[in-house]
Design a protein around this motif. Structure first.
Motif, PDB file in Angstrom:
ATOM      1  N   GLY A   1       0.815  -1.214   0.000  1.00 48.07           N
ATOM      2  CA  GLY A   1       0.000   0.000   0.000  1.00 48.07           C
ATOM      3  C   GLY A   1       0.845   1.258   0.000  1.00 48.07           C
ATOM      4  O   GLY A   1       0.505   2.249  -0.651  1.00 48.07           O
ATOM      5  N   ALA A   2       1.955   1.221   0.743  1.00 50.63           N
ATOM      6  CA  ALA A   2       2.861   2.373   0.775  1.00 50.63           C
ATOM      7  C   ALA A   2       3.414   2.662  -0.617  1.00 50.63           C
ATOM      8  O   ALA A   2       3.491   3.812  -1.049  1.00 50.63           O
ATOM      9  CB  ALA A   2       3.998   2.116   1.767  1.00 50.63           C
ATOM     10  N   VAL A   3       3.803   1.598  -1.331  1.00 45.06           N
ATOM     11  CA  VAL A   3       4.325   1.764  -2.700  1.00 45.06           C
ATOM     12  C   VAL A   3       3.236   2.280  -3.628  1.00 45.06           C
ATOM     13  O   VAL A   3       3.464   3.170  -4.460  1.00 45.06           O
ATOM     14  CB  VAL A   3       4.887   0.425  -3.227  1.00 45.06           C
ATOM     15  CG1 VAL A   3       5.230   0.539  -4.708  1.00 45.06           C
ATOM     16  CG2 VAL A   3       6.123   0.033  -2.455  1.00 45.06           C
ATOM     17  N   CYS A   4       2.031   1.732  -3.500  1.00 48.63           N
ATOM     18  CA  CYS A   4       0.925   2.127  -4.376  1.00 48.63           C
ATOM     19  C   CYS A   4       0.585   3.606  -4.192  1.00 48.63           C
ATOM     20  O   CYS A   4       0.449   4.351  -5.169  1.00 48.63           O
ATOM     21  CB  CYS A   4      -0.306   1.264  -4.086  1.00 48.63           C
ATOM     22  SG  CYS A   4      -1.748   1.703  -5.065  1.00 48.63           S
ATOM     23  N   GLY A   5       0.445   4.040  -2.946  1.00 52.95           N
ATOM     24  CA  GLY A   5       0.146   5.448  -2.696  1.00 52.95           C
ATOM     25  C   GLY A   5       1.247   6.360  -3.176  1.00 52.95           C
ATOM     26  O   GLY A   5       0.998   7.428  -3.741  1.00 52.95           O
TER      27      GLY A   5
END
Length: 478
Positions: A395-399
């Motif tokens: 999720g951190a990478v996606c955001g």
């Protein structure tokens, strides 16, 4: 871009100081702009050196020579896209390094096939943070390990990072998405319009035509050798700063040195040596004079001023969200969710990490906030713990991938030399598509509890989604 970021900084400062004009001004200067410049001075230096090297190889004619060679060997658009993607995967050491190196090397190749700069920027961005997040030897692995090492998990930080890789659906499925998209020739949303415009009119959307013919003596090695020197010495710089040659710290231990390195010091360290050696090499080759090489200093600096300014404002905006208590707010949300939606927690963690990274523009800050919150939640179900950590990292990478104020997104725009907002608007539909598939996959994975089956389902969903999109587009054009 500048005005919207600055307005966000001002509003954040006013909220943080109860609308005190003097207090807000003090917060903007001290906690925002000054701190952003001080904390990121190393990466600013790295940006300037990269800008100088790009200007240097353009002035010598190395870029033009490489473009001519590439045009004679890469005969299709798909080939150029896959070559760009492959180079991005190979340069997994650091996302900043990836963005600017892949951009400078592959621009002549993609230009020769009339690939828009925003498409190049997407490929750069898709192989920066997502690849670094699944590479055990990278600055991102070091960052995650550092956060995990501060917690009592019973395993080393790097071991936790490696165990989380198979369930990092966003990074892994982004790879599948890019390859499938290229093979099927699918584009949609604003990206499709940019690609159509590039193919029909030759307008690639570059901010400036930076490529020069240079010397007739130049060949492709006049571009490749500076890049090779850059890669070699940046890796050496990273492990040197991490204590690889220090008998009192990590002497001879490559992994440990990488875990303790500081990319903001190691990258400028290596880049400066590579720049000096490149100037010596190119002057010895007589493809540029020493005076001409020195003239590239100002060209390179000027080329990177927009990226430096956006990065300064973006980091300042992140500081404002920190002052407003974003971490405490997210911690409260996570504790509430963990009480009644346990089996859905990996999917919820993924969404929360996406939103937090998008709003703050930092994936490192996001997993720094969430990992200490996520680990204790799964004490009652250790078999879900790795999946929860993976969901947090994914999720951190996606955001980060979607966020207009993310430093990696800004670097990708700089690397492709395209308008930053155009890059963001064209890549968001692609990133959101993969994110939606990942959300569904995390729900299924919590019940399946088999990483191979879960990944296989994710791959099928990615390919199936792109086939449906291509079918819908074919009907519209029929």
């Amino acid at each position: 871009t500048y005005s919207s970021l600055f307005i966000g900084i001002v509003v954040g400062a006013l909220l943080a100081t109860d609308f005190s004009p003097i207090g807000a001004l003090d917060t903007i200067i001290n906690d925002g702009l000054t701190a952003a410049i001080a904390d990121n001075a190393g990466i600013f230096l790295f940006l300037v050196i990269l800008g100088v090297m790009v200007a240097l190889v353009n002035a010598t004619g190395g870029s033009a020579a490489f473009g001519r060679w590439a045009a004679s060997h890469i005969h299709s658009k798909a080939g150029a896209l896959l070559a760009t993607f492959a180079l991005g995967v190979l340069i997994f050491i650091d996302d900043y390094f990836n963005c600017l190196t892949v951009g400078s090397v592959m621009t002549p190749v993609t230009d020769s096939q009339r690939i828009s700069r925003v498409k190049l920027a997407y490929l750069i961005d898709a192989t920066a943070a997502p690849i670094c997040m699944i590479a055990p030897i990278s600055s991102w692995a070091a960052a995650v390990s550092g956060v995990a090492a501060k917690l009592d998990t019973g395993v080393s930080g790097i071991q936790l990072f490696i165990e989380a890789i198979p369930y990092n659906f966003y990074s892994l499925l982004t790879i599948v998405f890019v390859i499938t998209m290229v093979v099927l020739g699918v584009d949609y949303g604003p990206m499709a319009a940019a690609e159509l415009k590039a193919a029909q009119t030759g307008d690639l959307g570059a901010l400036s035509e930076e490529q020069e013919e240079g010397s007739s003596r130049a060949n492709m090695w006049d571009m490749l050798i500076p890049i090779i020197l850059l890669i070699i010495f940046c890796v050496i710089g990273l492990i040197y700063v991490g204590g690889f040659w220090d008998p009192e710290t990590n002497a001879g231990d490559f992994i440990a040195a990488f875990g303790d390195t500081d990319a903001f010091v190691g990258l400028p360290w290596g880049a400066l040596i590579a720049l000096v050696l490149s100037i010596i090499y190119l002057c010895a080759r007589r493809v540029i004079t020493f005076k001409g090489a020195m003239g590239c200093m100002t060209k390179g600096f000027n080329a990177m001023v927009p990226a430096i300014l956006i990065l300064t404002f973006a980091v300042s905006l992140k500081s404002m969200t920190g002052l407003l208590g974003a971490a405490d707010y997210v911690e409260g949300l996570m504790k509430q969710a963990s009480e009644g939606l346990f089996m859905l927690l990996p999917a919820i963690i993924f969404v929360v990490a996406c939103l937090l990274a998008f709003a703050t523009g930092t994936s490192w800050g996001t997993f720094g906030i969430l990992i200490p919150i996520v680990l204790p939640i799964f004490n009652a179900a250790p078999d879900l713990q790795i999946m929860g950590i993976s969901a947090c990292l994914a999720g951190a990478v996606c955001g980060d991938h979607c966020s207009p104020i993310s430093d990696t997104t800004i670097m990708a725009s700089a690397g492709a030399n395209c308008n930053h907002i155009d890059h963001v608007s064209t890549q968001i539909p692609y990133a959101v598509t993969v994110a939606a598939i990942c959300f569904v996959n995390y729900i299924l994975a919590a019940f399946i509890r088999n990483v191979v089956i879960s990944l296989a389902i994710g791959v099928v969903m990615v390919i199936g989604t792109l086939l449906v999109i291509r079918s819908v587009q074919s009907r519209k054009t029929a």
